[in-house]
Design a protein around this motif. Structure first.
Motif, PDB file in Angstrom:
ATOM      1  N   LEU A  75       0.834  -1.202   0.000  1.00  0.00           N
ATOM      2  CA  LEU A  75       0.000   0.000   0.000  1.00  0.00           C
ATOM      3  C   LEU A  75       0.869   1.253   0.000  1.00  0.00           C
ATOM      4  N   LEU A  76       1.911   1.261   0.815  1.00  0.00           N
ATOM      5  CA  LEU A  76       2.807   2.419   0.855  1.00  0.00           C
ATOM      6  C   LEU A  76       3.503   2.629  -0.481  1.00  0.00           C
ATOM      7  N   GLN A  77       3.875   1.540  -1.144  1.00  0.00           N
ATOM      8  CA  GLN A  77       4.509   1.643  -2.458  1.00  0.00           C
ATOM      9  C   GLN A  77       3.529   2.233  -3.470  1.00  0.00           C
ATOM     10  N   LYS A  78       2.277   1.787  -3.455  1.00  0.00           N
ATOM     11  CA  LYS A  78       1.270   2.304  -4.376  1.00  0.00           C
ATOM     12  C   LYS A  78       0.989   3.778  -4.104  1.00  0.00           C
ATOM     13  N   LEU A  79       0.953   4.163  -2.827  1.00  0.00           N
ATOM     14  CA  LEU A  79       0.740   5.572  -2.481  1.00  0.00           C
ATOM     15  C   LEU A  79       1.902   6.435  -2.958  1.00  0.00           C
ATOM     16  N   ALA A  80       3.118   5.918  -2.847  1.00  0.00           N
ATOM     17  CA  ALA A  80       4.288   6.655  -3.327  1.00  0.00           C
ATOM     18  C   ALA A  80       4.223   6.831  -4.841  1.00  0.00           C
ATOM     19  N   GLU A  81       3.817   5.783  -5.562  1.00  0.00           N
ATOM     20  CA  GLU A  81       3.681   5.885  -7.017  1.00  0.00           C
ATOM     21  C   GLU A  81       2.605   6.904  -7.384  1.00  0.00           C
ATOM     22  N   LEU A  82       1.492   6.899  -6.652  1.00  0.00           N
ATOM     23  CA  LEU A  82       0.408   7.845  -6.899  1.00  0.00           C
ATOM     24  C   LEU A  82       0.885   9.277  -6.644  1.00  0.00           C
ATOM     25  N   ALA A  83       1.602   9.486  -5.552  1.00  0.00           N
ATOM     26  CA  ALA A  83       2.113  10.817  -5.236  1.00  0.00           C
ATOM     27  C   ALA A  83       3.098  11.289  -6.299  1.00  0.00           C
ATOM     28  N   LYS A  84       3.936  10.387  -6.784  1.00  0.00           N
ATOM     29  CA  LYS A  84       4.905  10.752  -7.817  1.00  0.00           C
ATOM     30  C   LYS A  84       4.191  11.144  -9.109  1.00  0.00           C
ATOM     31  N   SER A  85       3.168  10.379  -9.489  1.00  0.00           N
ATOM     32  CA  SER A  85       2.448  10.711 -10.721  1.00  0.00           C
ATOM     33  C   SER A  85       1.702  12.035 -10.576  1.00  0.00           C
ATOM     34  N   GLU A  86       1.165  12.309  -9.390  1.00  0.00           N
ATOM     35  CA  GLU A  86       0.494  13.591  -9.155  1.00  0.00           C
ATOM     36  C   GLU A  86       1.501  14.741  -9.219  1.00  0.00           C
ATOM     37  N   ALA A  87       2.690  14.530  -8.673  1.00  0.00           N
ATOM     38  CA  ALA A  87       3.720  15.570  -8.709  1.00  0.00           C
ATOM     39  C   ALA A  87       4.178  15.813 -10.144  1.00  0.00           C
ATOM     40  N   ASP A  88       4.313  14.751 -10.923  1.00  0.00           N
ATOM     41  CA  ASP A  88       4.713  14.898 -12.322  1.00  0.00           C
ATOM     42  C   ASP A  88       3.662  15.672 -13.115  1.00  0.00           C
ATOM     43  N   LYS A  89       2.397  15.423 -12.836  1.00  0.00           N
ATOM     44  CA  LYS A  89       1.310  16.160 -13.501  1.00  0.00           C
ATOM     45  C   LYS A  89       1.395  17.642 -13.161  1.00  0.00           C
ATOM     46  N   GLY A  90       1.658  17.930 -11.899  1.00  0.00           N
ATOM     47  CA  GLY A  90       1.748  19.323 -11.444  1.00  0.00           C
ATOM     48  C   GLY A  90       2.907  20.068 -12.092  1.00  0.00           C
ATOM     49  N   GLU A  91       4.031  19.379 -12.313  1.00  0.00           N
ATOM     50  CA  GLU A  91       5.201  20.017 -12.903  1.00  0.00           C
ATOM     51  C   GLU A  91       5.013  20.259 -14.399  1.00  0.00           C
ATOM     52  N   SER A  92       4.229  19.407 -15.064  1.00  0.00           N
ATOM     53  CA  SER A  92       4.082  19.527 -16.512  1.00  0.00           C
ATOM     54  C   SER A  92       3.088  20.611 -16.910  1.00  0.00           C
ATOM     55  N   LYS A  93       2.299  21.125 -15.961  1.00  0.00           N
ATOM     56  CA  LYS A  93       1.349  22.188 -16.292  1.00  0.00           C
ATOM     57  C   LYS A  93       2.085  23.504 -16.486  1.00  0.00           C
ATOM     58  N   PRO A  94       1.768  24.227 -17.593  1.00  0.00           N
ATOM     59  CA  PRO A  94       2.396  25.539 -17.785  1.00  0.00           C
ATOM     60  C   PRO A  94       1.855  26.556 -16.777  1.00  0.00           C
ATOM     61  N   GLN A  95       2.712  27.453 -16.382  1.00  0.00           N
ATOM     62  CA  GLN A  95       2.304  28.452 -15.385  1.00  0.00           C
ATOM     63  C   GLN A  95       2.025  29.784 -15.988  1.00  0.00           C
TER      64      GLN A  95
END
Length: 54
Positions: A34-54
């Motif tokens: 579960l912790l591994q899946k949560l870490a993967e989810l957090a990483k994908s959310e962070a990657d989405k946030g970085e790819s958005k233009p500001q």
């Protein structure tokens, strides 16, 4: 066999939707997986946030 996770029903529902895992499987999932899946989810959310233009 491991005992069910000690999380609230609301948290279980939210996690099951976010991880696309049935609640029954989530509640009996080993804690380290579960912790591994949560870490993967957090990483994908962070990657989405970085790819958005500001």
């Amino acid at each position: 066999m491991s005992k069910p996770l000690q999380i609230s029903p609301d948290t279980a529902i939210k996690l099951s939707k976010e991880l696309n895992v049935p609640i029954e499987n989530l509640m009996h999932m080993p804690r380290h997986i579960l912790l591994q899946k949560l870490a993967e989810l957090a990483k994908s959310e962070a990657d989405k946030g970085e790819s958005k233009p500001q």
